[in-house]
Scaffold this active site. Structure first.
Site, PDB file in Angstrom:
ATOM      1  N   GLY A  18      41.479 -24.119   5.793  1.00  0.00           N
ATOM      2  CA  GLY A  18      42.270 -24.915   6.737  1.00  0.00           C
ATOM      3  C   GLY A  18      42.362 -26.368   6.321  1.00  0.00           C
ATOM      4  CB  SER A  19      44.881 -28.491   5.168  1.00  0.00           C
ATOM      5  OG  SER A  19      46.085 -27.974   5.729  1.00  0.00           O
ATOM      6  N   GLY A  22      39.695 -30.400  11.071  1.00  0.00           N
ATOM      7  CA  GLY A  22      38.384 -30.013  10.564  1.00  0.00           C
ATOM      8  C   GLY A  22      38.358 -29.968   9.047  1.00  0.00           C
ATOM      9  CB  VAL A  86      41.832 -17.220   4.581  1.00  0.00           C
ATOM     10  CG1 VAL A  86      40.529 -16.433   4.608  1.00  0.00           C
ATOM     11  CG2 VAL A  86      41.731 -18.365   3.588  1.00  0.00           C
ATOM     12  CD  GLU A 181      51.435 -34.994  25.262  1.00  0.00           C
ATOM     13  OE1 GLU A 181      50.572 -35.870  25.230  1.00  0.00           O
ATOM     14  OE2 GLU A 181      51.446 -34.055  24.444  1.00  0.00           O
ATOM     15  CB  ALA A 330      41.753 -34.186  17.217  1.00  0.00           C
TER      16      ALA A 330
HETATM   17  C1  LIG Z   1      50.789 -29.395  20.670  1.00  0.00           C
HETATM   18  C2  LIG Z   1      49.346 -29.819  20.585  1.00  0.00           C
HETATM   19  C3  LIG Z   1      48.967 -31.059  21.075  1.00  0.00           C
HETATM   20  C4  LIG Z   1      47.645 -31.463  21.001  1.00  0.00           C
HETATM   21  N1  LIG Z   1      47.296 -32.696  21.466  1.00  0.00           N
HETATM   22  C5  LIG Z   1      46.026 -33.136  21.318  1.00  0.00           C
HETATM   23  C6  LIG Z   1      45.653 -34.450  21.715  1.00  0.00           C
HETATM   24  O1  LIG Z   1      46.475 -35.211  22.239  1.00  0.00           O
HETATM   25  N2  LIG Z   1      44.363 -34.849  21.492  1.00  0.00           N
HETATM   26  C7  LIG Z   1      43.443 -34.021  20.913  1.00  0.00           C
HETATM   27  O2  LIG Z   1      42.310 -34.436  20.702  1.00  0.00           O
HETATM   28  N3  LIG Z   1      43.764 -32.778  20.547  1.00  0.00           N
HETATM   29  C8  LIG Z   1      45.023 -32.316  20.727  1.00  0.00           C
HETATM   30  N4  LIG Z   1      45.368 -31.043  20.345  1.00  0.00           N
HETATM   31  C9  LIG Z   1      44.298 -30.163  19.832  1.00  0.00           C
HETATM   32  C10 LIG Z   1      43.975 -30.471  18.391  1.00  0.00           C
HETATM   33  O3  LIG Z   1      45.165 -30.571  17.636  1.00  0.00           O
HETATM   34  C11 LIG Z   1      43.073 -29.362  17.864  1.00  0.00           C
HETATM   35  O4  LIG Z   1      41.918 -29.330  18.658  1.00  0.00           O
HETATM   36  C12 LIG Z   1      42.694 -29.598  16.411  1.00  0.00           C
HETATM   37  O5  LIG Z   1      43.843 -29.558  15.612  1.00  0.00           O
HETATM   38  C13 LIG Z   1      41.669 -28.570  15.937  1.00  0.00           C
HETATM   39  O6  LIG Z   1      41.396 -28.796  14.598  1.00  0.00           O
HETATM   40  P1  LIG Z   1      41.030 -27.576  13.633  1.00  0.00           P
HETATM   41  O7  LIG Z   1      40.706 -28.174  12.311  1.00  0.00           O
HETATM   42  O8  LIG Z   1      40.045 -26.706  14.284  1.00  0.00           O
HETATM   43  O9  LIG Z   1      42.365 -26.739  13.564  1.00  0.00           O
HETATM   44  P2  LIG Z   1      43.808 -27.180  13.097  1.00  0.00           P
HETATM   45  O10 LIG Z   1      43.970 -28.640  13.085  1.00  0.00           O
HETATM   46  O11 LIG Z   1      44.735 -26.357  13.912  1.00  0.00           O
HETATM   47  O12 LIG Z   1      43.857 -26.700  11.592  1.00  0.00           O
HETATM   48  C14 LIG Z   1      43.837 -25.341  11.246  1.00  0.00           C
HETATM   49  C15 LIG Z   1      44.192 -25.240   9.797  1.00  0.00           C
HETATM   50  O13 LIG Z   1      43.915 -23.947   9.339  1.00  0.00           O
HETATM   51  C16 LIG Z   1      45.036 -23.412   8.660  1.00  0.00           C
HETATM   52  N5  LIG Z   1      44.946 -21.970   8.818  1.00  0.00           N
HETATM   53  C17 LIG Z   1      44.977 -21.249   9.946  1.00  0.00           C
HETATM   54  N6  LIG Z   1      44.791 -19.945   9.675  1.00  0.00           N
HETATM   55  C18 LIG Z   1      44.636 -19.857   8.342  1.00  0.00           C
HETATM   56  C19 LIG Z   1      44.409 -18.778   7.449  1.00  0.00           C
HETATM   57  N7  LIG Z   1      44.284 -17.520   7.866  1.00  0.00           N
HETATM   58  N8  LIG Z   1      44.356 -19.053   6.142  1.00  0.00           N
HETATM   59  C20 LIG Z   1      44.467 -20.317   5.687  1.00  0.00           C
HETATM   60  N9  LIG Z   1      44.667 -21.369   6.487  1.00  0.00           N
HETATM   61  C21 LIG Z   1      44.735 -21.140   7.791  1.00  0.00           C
HETATM   62  C22 LIG Z   1      46.210 -24.076   9.340  1.00  0.00           C
HETATM   63  O14 LIG Z   1      47.354 -24.024   8.523  1.00  0.00           O
HETATM   64  C23 LIG Z   1      45.658 -25.478   9.493  1.00  0.00           C
HETATM   65  O15 LIG Z   1      45.762 -26.182   8.291  1.00  0.00           O
HETATM   66  C24 LIG Z   1      46.674 -30.614  20.419  1.00  0.00           C
HETATM   67  C25 LIG Z   1      47.067 -29.365  19.934  1.00  0.00           C
HETATM   68  C26 LIG Z   1      48.386 -28.969  20.019  1.00  0.00           C
HETATM   69  C27 LIG Z   1      48.800 -27.633  19.472  1.00  0.00           C
END
Ligand SMILES: Cc1cc2nc3c(=O)[nH]c(=O)nc-3n(C[C@H](O)[C@H](O)[C@H](O)COP(=O)(O)OP(=O)(O)OC[C@H]3O[C@@H](n4cnc5c(N)ncnc54)[C@H](O)[C@@H]3O)c2cc1C
Length: 457
Positions: A18-19, A22, A86, A181, A330
């Site tokens: 994931g990019s 995290g 993945v 929003e 985030a």
């Molecule tokens: C519309 C929206 C608005 C939001 N607003 C806020 C906000 O205002 N404030 C806040 O704090 N949080 C907000 N969030 C939540 C926040 O974006 C998430 O909590 C955060 O992105 C989680 O980070 P992460 O690294 O776990 O996952 P993500 O940032 O979602 O990253 C997941 C990564 O994994 C990759 N991936 C997924 N499955 C696979 C796979 N099988 N193989 C390879 N790669 C894969 C994806 O392409 C992506 O790069 C919002 C979320 C959304 C959807």
């Protein structure tokens, strides 16, 4: 068969899946570590999800919130960025399988940080997705932009009042931050940006409905801020329906059942789904191999050091992980990934994995914008809204955007929207609006013809 492009290494191999918030944080924290990192992600960009709704409603362009991951990590010399989805993590053999256009690649690891996030949940009704796209990816946002603006265009050509009413009704399902929003921005788009631009229809007559099965708007932010946000939305003309459970979604509308047992059919062409999240299916794949629990949202219950039972080398962070007191935001992903990467670094220098300090989350609060000049903010016991809330939202989102140029362009786009209700990204293409079904058909064809060879990387 070995494919070129991935470089084998004698060093400690870290695979990051994931990019997103995290994955990117993990790679940056490991920048100077004596490790070899393979970051595998299914998109080429890092996505700043909190501003997706602004892409969907034409305020900013997708490039501003989705910079190329390999360019962000250009100076992380120990990191190779690999495109692929993945599909499996083999905990016993310590390998990760990823697929790119029908080719499967196998990547070994010594440590893995899984940060694959979450997708949209339709609570078992996945067929709703075709008519009510979620808001998780750039594809979703552009598709929604195409549908929202496309509905106004079709209404302008329609001589049937019933059809016009259907086209000019926009339903947003889910009154969390994204739903609030989106509803606010569709209303402002109709009332200000598009006002006077049509000859046959009056865009300001568009109906925007925000509905949720819960009894409140923005439930995690508490009653006071929820009511504040609801009042502001109603001032914008958004109709709010609470205790409203969606029972069906189809091409022409949505069926809703209310708390008192009554049912209603809302005729509407454009539907936006922001009602629930489901963790990446990788959580279940890992859980089945190590006996960890998975909750209703598909998140894996991790140990206090964010690893899974029996595998101190497998970290799961962010939206995929179930950790008491850590919200799906985030900061949860950023802080979890930083913690995991620091443990890997410390243990390479001799720290004993048996004496890991548990992960501690620092709550920096949460916020949501409702409309121009209005946001709600909750930081610990402090709750405020209105203009001050909106200024705080503006400042923090600019700070967290990746890259100086993106910040500058976004700030300029916001100024245009604020000063004159101008939106610079209202372009829509036929492909954006109608690609979903075609892509699904194409994927079926690829799956049926591809040779399932596995290549080592
Ligand atoms: C519309 C929206 C608005 C939001 N607003 C806020 C906000 O205002 N404030 C806040 O704090 N949080 C907000 N969030 C939540 C926040 O974006 C998430 O909590 C955060 O992105 C989680 O980070 P992460 O690294 O776990 O996952 P993500 O940032 O979602 O990253 C997941 C990564 O994994 C990759 N991936 C997924 N499955 C696979 C796979 N099988 N193989 C390879 N790669 C894969 C994806 O392409 C992506 O790069 C919002 C979320 C959304 C959807």
């Amino acid at each position: 068969m070995t494919h070129p492009g991935a470089t084998p290494s004698e060093k400690h191999n870290v695979v990051i899946i994931g990019s997103g918030f995290g994955g990117l944080t993990a790679a940056k924290t490991l920048k100077r570590a004596d490790v070899d990192i393979k970051m595998i992600a299914k998109t080429t960009h890092h996505l700043f999800q909190p501003l997706l709704y602004q892409v969907a409603t034409g305020i900013i362009s997708e490039g501003e919130i989705a910079p190329l991951t390999r360019v962000i990590l250009r100076d992380n010399k120990n990191c190779q960025v690999l495109l692929g989805e993945v599909t499996n993590i083999d905990l016993s053999n310590k390998t990760v399988d990823s697929v790119l256009l029908g080719h499967t690649y196998r990547t070994p690891y010594d440590s893995v940080i899984v940060a694959a996030g979450a997708g949209q949940s339709y609570f078992g009704n996945d067929h709703f997705a075709e008519w009510a796209p979620g808001m998780k990816t750039i594809d979703d946002a552009l598709e929604l932009r195409g549908r929202i603006l496309g509905a106004f265009e079709q209404a302008e050509r329609s001589s049937d009042p019933e059809r016009r009413a259907k086209l000019l009704t926009f339903v947003v399902v889910g009154a969390g931050p994204t739903g609030v929003e989106m509803a606010g921005q569709i209303a402002e788009l109709a009332d200000h940006t598009l006002k006077g631009a049509f000859r046959h229809i009056d865009s300001t007559k568009a109906r925007v409905i925000l509905l949720d099965a819960a009894p409140a708007v923005l439930p995690p932010m508490g009653e006071k801020l929820g009511k504040k946000a609801a009042a502001r939305l109603e001032k914008l003309g958004v109709e709010i329906q609470l205790g409203a459970m969606v029972t069906n979604v189809d091409r022409n509308g949505i069926n809703v059942k209310y708390g008192d047992g009554t049912e209603e059919r809302i005729e509407c062409q454009t539907k936006v789904w922001s009602a629930g999240v489901a963790a990446s299916p990788l959580a279940k794949i890992i859980a089945e191999q190590c006996g960890a629990e998975v909750d209703r949202a598909g998140r894996i219950k991790v140990l206090p050091d964010l690893t899974v039972p029996g595998h101190p080398e497998v970290f799961v962070v962010g939206d995929m992980a179930l950790v008491d007191g850590v919200p799906g935001q985030a900061q949860g992903a950023i802080q979890g990934a930083r913690y995991a990467a620091k443990l890997i670094k410390a243990e390479l220098k001799g720290a004993n994995p048996a004496f890991r300090e548990p992960f501690k989350y620092f709550d920096k609060g949460s916020m949501a914008t409702v409309s121009k000049y209005s946001a709600v903010v909750k930081v610990g016991p402090l709750e405020f809204g209105g203009f001050i809330g909106w200024l705080s939202w503006l400042f923090l989102h600019l700070i967290y955007l990746v890259g100086f140029k993106a910040r500058l362009i976004t700030a300029l786009s916001w100024m245009g929207t604020l000063v004159g209700s101008h939106r610079g990204q209202l372009t829509i293409t036929e492909q954006q609006a109608y690609a979903r079904t075609r892509i699904e058909q194409l994927e079926e064809i690829v799956e049926s013809v591809d040779d399932p060879q596995i290549a080592a990387t």
